[in-house]
Design a protein around this motif. Structure first.
Motif, PDB file in Angstrom:
ATOM      1  N   ARG A 118     -10.488  -3.630 -10.123  1.00 32.94           N
ATOM      2  CA  ARG A 118      -9.523  -2.853 -10.912  1.00 32.94           C
ATOM      3  C   ARG A 118     -10.212  -1.672 -11.588  1.00 32.94           C
ATOM      4  O   ARG A 118      -9.681  -0.555 -11.603  1.00 32.94           O
ATOM      5  CB  ARG A 118      -8.848  -3.762 -11.935  1.00 32.94           C
TER       6      ARG A 118
ATOM      7  N   ASP B  47       7.632 -11.333  -8.910  1.00 29.97           N
ATOM      8  CA  ASP B  47       8.647 -10.309  -9.152  1.00 29.97           C
ATOM      9  C   ASP B  47       9.895 -10.565  -8.304  1.00 29.97           C
ATOM     10  O   ASP B  47      11.014 -10.223  -8.700  1.00 29.97           O
ATOM     11  CB  ASP B  47       8.096  -8.913  -8.831  1.00 29.97           C
TER      12      ASP B  47
ATOM     13  N   GLY C 108      -8.630  -4.185   2.810  1.00 33.24           N
ATOM     14  CA  GLY C 108      -8.237  -5.457   2.214  1.00 33.24           C
ATOM     15  C   GLY C 108      -9.432  -6.172   1.624  1.00 33.24           C
ATOM     16  O   GLY C 108     -10.486  -6.271   2.267  1.00 33.24           O
TER      17      GLY C 108
ATOM     18  N   GLU D  16       3.858  -9.619  -6.566  1.00 31.52           N
ATOM     19  CA  GLU D  16       5.098  -9.255  -5.875  1.00 31.52           C
ATOM     20  C   GLU D  16       5.959 -10.473  -5.569  1.00 31.52           C
ATOM     21  O   GLU D  16       7.186 -10.364  -5.475  1.00 31.52           O
ATOM     22  CB  GLU D  16       4.797  -8.486  -4.589  1.00 31.52           C
ATOM     23  N   GLU D  17       5.321 -11.646  -5.445  1.00 33.02           N
ATOM     24  CA  GLU D  17       6.096 -12.868  -5.210  1.00 33.02           C
ATOM     25  C   GLU D  17       6.822 -13.295  -6.486  1.00 33.02           C
ATOM     26  O   GLU D  17       8.006 -13.666  -6.441  1.00 33.02           O
ATOM     27  CB  GLU D  17       5.183 -13.983  -4.714  1.00 33.02           C
TER      28      GLU D  17
ATOM     29  N   GLU E 132       1.202 -14.129  -5.654  1.00 32.74           N
ATOM     30  CA  GLU E 132       0.909 -12.724  -5.904  1.00 32.74           C
ATOM     31  C   GLU E 132       1.965 -12.150  -6.845  1.00 32.74           C
ATOM     32  O   GLU E 132       3.094 -12.665  -6.924  1.00 32.74           O
ATOM     33  CB  GLU E 132       0.920 -11.940  -4.579  1.00 32.74           C
TER      34      GLU E 132
ATOM     35  N   HIS F 237      -6.464  -9.714  -2.429  1.00 31.11           N
ATOM     36  CA  HIS F 237      -5.873 -11.030  -2.170  1.00 31.11           C
ATOM     37  C   HIS F 237      -6.849 -12.087  -2.676  1.00 31.11           C
ATOM     38  O   HIS F 237      -8.061 -11.937  -2.520  1.00 31.11           O
ATOM     39  CB  HIS F 237      -5.606 -11.202  -0.682  1.00 31.11           C
TER      40      HIS F 237
ATOM     41  N   PRO G  62      -6.231  -0.442  -5.501  1.00 34.21           N
ATOM     42  CA  PRO G  62      -4.829  -0.840  -5.721  1.00 34.21           C
ATOM     43  C   PRO G  62      -4.664  -2.350  -5.635  1.00 34.21           C
ATOM     44  O   PRO G  62      -5.295  -3.013  -4.806  1.00 34.21           O
ATOM     45  CB  PRO G  62      -4.077  -0.141  -4.575  1.00 34.21           C
ATOM     46  N   ARG G  63      -3.814  -2.889  -6.508  1.00 38.52           N
ATOM     47  CA  ARG G  63      -3.587  -4.337  -6.530  1.00 38.52           C
ATOM     48  C   ARG G  63      -3.108  -4.856  -5.184  1.00 38.52           C
ATOM     49  O   ARG G  63      -3.421  -5.981  -4.799  1.00 38.52           O
ATOM     50  CB  ARG G  63      -2.551  -4.661  -7.625  1.00 38.52           C
ATOM     51  N   SER G  64      -2.364  -4.042  -4.436  1.00 41.23           N
ATOM     52  CA  SER G  64      -1.818  -4.481  -3.149  1.00 41.23           C
ATOM     53  C   SER G  64      -2.904  -4.769  -2.112  1.00 41.23           C
ATOM     54  O   SER G  64      -2.643  -5.454  -1.123  1.00 41.23           O
ATOM     55  CB  SER G  64      -0.859  -3.425  -2.603  1.00 41.23           C
ATOM     56  N   ARG G  65      -4.113  -4.270  -2.323  1.00 36.76           N
ATOM     57  CA  ARG G  65      -5.194  -4.500  -1.365  1.00 36.76           C
ATOM     58  C   ARG G  65      -6.063  -5.706  -1.725  1.00 36.76           C
ATOM     59  O   ARG G  65      -6.997  -6.030  -0.997  1.00 36.76           O
ATOM     60  CB  ARG G  65      -6.090  -3.259  -1.275  1.00 36.76           C
TER      61      ARG G  65
END
Length: 352
Positions: A231, A330, A213, A327-328, A325, A241, A236-239
């Motif tokens: 990047r 989305d 993370g 994903e939020e 984020e 914050h 990965p974008r998921s890691r």
């Protein structure tokens, strides 16, 4: 929700920053439990106008749920023309009472095994200090690398606390410091940590691909540079914050709202729903606040995420977003303070 809390201490950190410590009454300790990385909003009224500012909690979170903290501590840096920061550094004194919102925020690192790293600038150290101290104290199988950027050594916040982490966990805590306006005897050469510099630096410090993370916090320029470097390094974008502390740039111009006025905003808040007519140019939050003053917000700048809500129906245009984020967004979440209705009817849920 806000509660009046008494100021227990106002302690100098640097020439332009202090820590504020609030006492939490026994009956409110459960309400002020927080996760490492969360923040509080502080409210003050001046001449009939309300000022709200958001500050991250800097102390580690003790193991076990317990009844909650007896004290809350935040770091405040003086901001030019900043009404609250000027008051905090020059006038606020122990015994004064301020309204303090219960902790919020999703820039959180819960203790777990693994390797973690942070790139911070200036007062962006505040939430990361809580994250690193909590992680190292509660998870012996975790490692933390802190890359911090400050203007000068004298302006560096929480210098002693970070040094203590290094002394206490020398095998699990790695510290790398950069000064943008001053040479230092050890550490990195002076200068800003831009994308190219970070892209070269990070792989030399730690195995980038093995980091579970990345936590980026500080001014927009540094956070953006670090995100671009990661990047390019294939993280990965998921890691990744991030939390932005300072945004000086105006929002980018967007398409004009299709509903200049007269539309309807429906909102659910604390289990109660209502519908109200929107006035021309209003954001969703402004419409709700005219009818529900208890609607949650702090910065109104798209940074803190306090006004996060789920878009149930209709369409909105967000002027800026430095809190949610991908994903939020989305999943349908928006920042009410930045959202302008694009359809005659818009419904949001602050409880979602």
């Amino acid at each position: 929700m806000f509660h009046p809390l008494r100021v227990a201490e106002v302690s100098p950190l640097t020439d332009d920053s202090v820590t504020l410590t609030f006492e939490v009454p026994d009956e409110l300790r459960a309400a002020y439990r927080y996760a490492p990385g969360q923040h509080i909003a502080i409210r003050r009224r001046v001449g009939g106008a309300e000022i709200r500012r958001t500050y991250s909690l800097c102390d580690p979170v003790a193991a076990g749920a317990g009844p909650g903290p007896r004290r809350l501590r935040v770091g405040v840096r003086l901001v030019e023309t900043g009404e609250f920061s000027t008051y905090a550094l020059k006038e606020l004194a122990p015994g004064d009472v301020l309204d303090v919102m219960t902790p919020a925020g999703r820039f959180v690192l819960e203790p777990r095994p693994g390797r973690f790293a942070a790139v911070v600038g200036g007062s962006g150290i505040t939430p990361v200090l809580s994250q690193a101290a909590t992680l190292l104290a509660r998870e012996p199988r975790a490692r933390f690398c802190l890359i911090r950027s400050d203007r000068t050594a004298a302006s560096t916040m929480f210098l002693d606390e970070v040094a203590e982490l290094k002394d206490r966990w020398p095998d699990r805590f790695q510290l790398v410091s950069a000064l943008s306006q001053e040479e230092q005897q050890t550490g990195l050469p002076s200068g800003r940590l831009d994308t190219g510099r970070l892209e070269a630096l990070l792989p030399a410090l730690l195995p980038v691909a093995a980091v579970d993370g990345w936590y980026l916090c500080g001014p927009l320029g540094l956070v953006g540079a670090a995100e671009r470097a990661l990047r390019k390094l294939g993280v990965p974008r998921s890691r990744v914050h991030q939390e932005i502390f300072h945004v000086d740039e105006p929002p980018a111009p967007g398409p004009a709202a299709a509903i200049p006025g007269g539309g309807t905003v429906r909102a659910t808040l604390d289990g109660r729903a209502g519908s109200w007519r929107a006035q021309a140019g209003e954001t969703v939050l402004e419409t709700v606040l005219r009818n529900r003053p208890d609607a949650p917000f702090a910065c109104k700048g798209g940074v803190c995420g306090t006004c996060r809500s789920r878009l149930v129906s209709g369409e909105v245009r967000m002027d800026r977003n430095f809190a949610l984020e991908p994903e939020e967004t989305d999943a349908g979440y928006v920042l009410a303070c930045q959202s302008h209705p694009l359809t005659p009817e818009v419904e949001v849920d602050f409880d979602a």
